[in-house]
Design an enzyme around this catalytic site. Structure first.
Site, short mmCIF file in Angstrom:
data_model
loop_
_atom_site.label_atom_id
_atom_site.label_comp_id
_atom_site.label_asym_id
_atom_site.label_seq_id
_atom_site.Cartn_x
_atom_site.Cartn_y
_atom_site.Cartn_z
N ASP A 383 0.86 -1.19 0.00
CA ASP A 383 0.00 0.00 0.00
C ASP A 383 0.89 1.24 0.00
OD1 ASP A 383 -2.77 1.36 0.66
OD2 ASP A 383 -1.35 2.18 2.11
N ASP A 385 1.03 5.23 0.75
CA ASP A 385 0.37 6.36 1.41
C ASP A 385 1.22 7.60 1.19
OD1 ASP A 385 -0.87 8.18 3.06
OD2 ASP A 385 -1.12 6.79 4.73
N GLU A 387 1.40 11.44 0.86
CA GLU A 387 0.65 12.63 1.25
C GLU A 387 1.49 13.89 0.99
OE1 GLU A 387 -1.12 12.25 5.16
OE2 GLU A 387 -1.31 10.09 4.94
N TYR A 455 -11.36 12.00 6.54
CA TYR A 455 -11.34 12.48 7.92
C TYR A 455 -10.27 13.55 8.02
CZ TYR A 455 -8.24 8.38 7.61
OH TYR A 455 -7.33 7.45 7.18
#
Length: 613
Positions: A383, A385, A387, A455
């Site tokens: 995965d 991630d 950002e 979120y």
């Protein structure tokens, strides 16, 4: 390692648009001949307080072709156009004129064309004319100004087939006669009051409503801002087949320290039996390669018998210890459970820029690490991630819009079809925001799914507020940043061409909060972040459910005001609402950050499991 936060940086919409040179903002375009068979409507598509994004749409309502168009309007002092596209915009004082480009002046009967602009200030256009005629297709009345724009409608009592709308009144020098209600730009009603109930809608569908006022001379003013409405019910997109939904939770490598949350807790809480996948967070990204995040936690720490999934203590000479061995034992107990190694995250995303410079070499390094013979049987894929690609997180990335697609393509090529390749992605649904910064649609062909981090939209990283739920499902009146909602993000990904089945809705197992708050409802001022066990402004659900019980719900999530503290967080009930929405949208499932925020009996995981079925 400290608790990892996902603070979203606010992005001003449209900054990538070409700015008009000041020298161009002089003079007036020559108006075309008067046309009574065309209309011009205005919509404010984004608003960030000190500025906004606007759009004008010209529609040929006649039976013959139009060869050119010119829109003119007034802005109040302090409001101006700063950039524009698909039209030549000029000004004289507070009077603004937009004339078609060479490529979009001709409009066949029934055709429409739009142009957009970024503006500074807070004002709305008035005194609109189209080719010297009224913008609603009629004539102007000398000495009689058209009415102002009404307030943006608010939507309430939304059902499968209806919605109640209300708005603040427009003003006019001779008096307002009535209001036209427009659904998706088409008039559906004319009313004399400032409210209307629209019926006959389709369940599970999206609509946009605006309002414009009409004065006693039948002149119409500019349209209001738009409110988006999604009716309840319906299955406009086929939901995943029963039992196929992804139910994924993050397990953090550092949770075994201060939080004392071990892989065994997934068993004792009952959570392991109710999920399909685990993301192990995080591997590091450094030197253009995937790297170990915490070697002691990952594969060296010796767990005692009472801490171990198997109930057997680790020995000093066994080949593999740490979390990796515990995950191996967990998979032996739950053979259908898949484990994915997640790399990057908020803290380590700065390494992706170097990785993106040589995607093939990065992919090779990741494959070699994930498939290391010592733990190859533990992980079922990778995965990412990041950002955020071509945007700002803890640091700013300038790799370019194509870098993300190239990197994900290289990972898929290396890991092949027998391993999972997934990614955590931004939920910034604003115009010109983070979703627009990278080619997520192009990269989606290479991934099994995207974890949409819906979120951390709002929180005490804005210490004075306004208070707002950090994980709103939908928009609501007074939301600090339009577009910062789950629904906006999902809609944007789908509009770009990402299949709904490759999108997972995100749930936070924690709350975000402020202190120094006096009012219950969202929108209050604050003096700073509320105290948290591990970090200011953040607290686990398992603590908040009793320390600051729910006061109310808004936009599909809960909020709580206790003493001077104000928190927002999801509960089993609001998770149920979000899971039902995810199913109605045809999404691939749900994921959450992270296990240790749940109660000892896993009540939030249970809500996700039962909600998705």
């Amino acid at each position: 390692m400290r608790f990892r936060t996902r603070v979203r940086q606010r992005t001003v919409a449209g900054l990538t648009t070409l700015l008009l040179p000041l020298a161009a903002l002089v003079g007036l375009a020559s108006p075309a001949s008067a046309a009574t068979s065309a209309t011009a409507t205005y919509t404010k598509t984004q608003d960030w307080g000190t500025g906004f994004e606007g759009k004008w749409t010209v529609t040929n309502t006649g039976t013959t072709s139009i060869s050119s168009w010119t829109i003119a309007w007034d802005f109040p002092s302090g409001t101006s156009v700063t950039s524009a596209w698909d039209a030549d915009v000029t000004s004289s004082g507070t009077h603004w004129t937009a004339k078609n480009k060479s490529y979009n002046g001709t409009l066949a009967a029934g055709a429409s064309v739009s142009f957009g602009f970024n503006g500074a200030g807070t004002g709305s256009p008035s005194n609109c004319t189209l080719n010297d005629g009224s913008c609603d297709g009629g004539t102007t009345v000398p000495g009689d100004n058209p009415p102002s724009a009404p307030g943006t409608p608010t939507a309430s009592a939304i059902t499968d087939t209806s919605v109640q709308l209300s708005w603040s009144a427009a003003t006019d020098d001779k008096g307002v006669k009535n209001y036209d209600v427009l659904r998706d730009g088409t008039k559906v009603a004319t009313v004399t009051t400032t409210s209307y109930t629209d019926t006959g809608l389709t369940a599970g569908s999206d609509y946009s409503y605006t309002v414009q006022a009409r004065d006693t001379a039948d002149q119409t003013g500019p349209v209001s801002g738009a409110v988006a409405v999604h009716t309840t019910g319906g299955t406009t997109t086929p939901p995943p087949s029963s039992g196929s939904a992804v139910k994924l939770g993050y397990f953090t490598e550092w949770g075994i320290y201060g939080r004392n949350y071990n892989v065994k807790n997934l068993v004792t809480s009952g959570s392991a039996a109710k999920i399909t996948h685990i993301n192990y967070a995080f591997g590091n990204v450094t030197g253009g390669k995937c790297a170990i995040g915490d070697s002691y936690a990952d594969y060296d720490k010796a767990f005692t018998a009472d801490q171990s999934v198997s109930g057997v203590a680790d020995t000093w000479d066994q080949p593999l210890r740490g979390n990796f061995n515990q995950l191996r034992e967990l998979k032996a107990k739950y053979p259908n459970l898949k484990v994915i190694w997640s790399f990057g995250g908020w803290t380590w995303s700065g390494g992706f820029a170097e990785a993106a410079a040589n995607p093939a070499a990065f992919a090779q390094s990741c494959y070699d690490l994930v498939k290391d013979p010592r733990w190859a049987d533990v992980f079922d894929g990778i995965d990412i991630d990041w950002e955020y690609p071509n945007a700002c997180g803890l640091s700013c990335d300038t790799s370019g819009a194509a870098a993300y697609k190239n990197l994900m393509g290289a990972l898929r090529a290396k890991f092949g079809g027998n391993n999972l390749v997934t990614a955590a992605v931004t939920a910034d649904g604003t115009s010109g925001g983070k979703i627009d910064a990278a080619d997520y649609a192009g990269a989606s062909q290479y991934v099994d799914w995207y974890n949409v981090m819906s979120y951390d939209f709002f929180g005490a990283f804005s210490p004075q507020g306004p208070t707002a739920p950090h994980s709103p499902l939908t928009s609501y009146s007074g939301i600090p940043t339009p577009g910062f909602t789950t629904a906006d993000a999902i809609a944007k990904y789908k509009a770009k061409g990402v299949p709904a089945s490759k999108l997972l809705i995100g749930i936070g197992f924690y709350g975000r909060g402020w202190t120094g708050v006096t009012q219950d409802a969202p929108g209050g001022t604050a003096t700073g972040p509320a105290a948290g066990t591990y970090e200011q402004g953040i607290e686990d659900y398992k603590v908040l459910k009793t320390s600051c019980p729910v006061t109310g719900t808004i936009a599909g999530t809960a909020y709580a005001h206790c003493g001077s503290n104000w928190w927002s967080y999801d509960t089993p009930a609001t998770i149920g609402t979000k899971m039902a929405w995810a199913k109605s949208q045809g999404l691939g499932g749900a994921f959450f950050w992270e296990f240790s925020g749940d109660t000892s009996n896993g009540e939030l995981v249970s809500a996700i499991n039962s909600g998705l079925g």
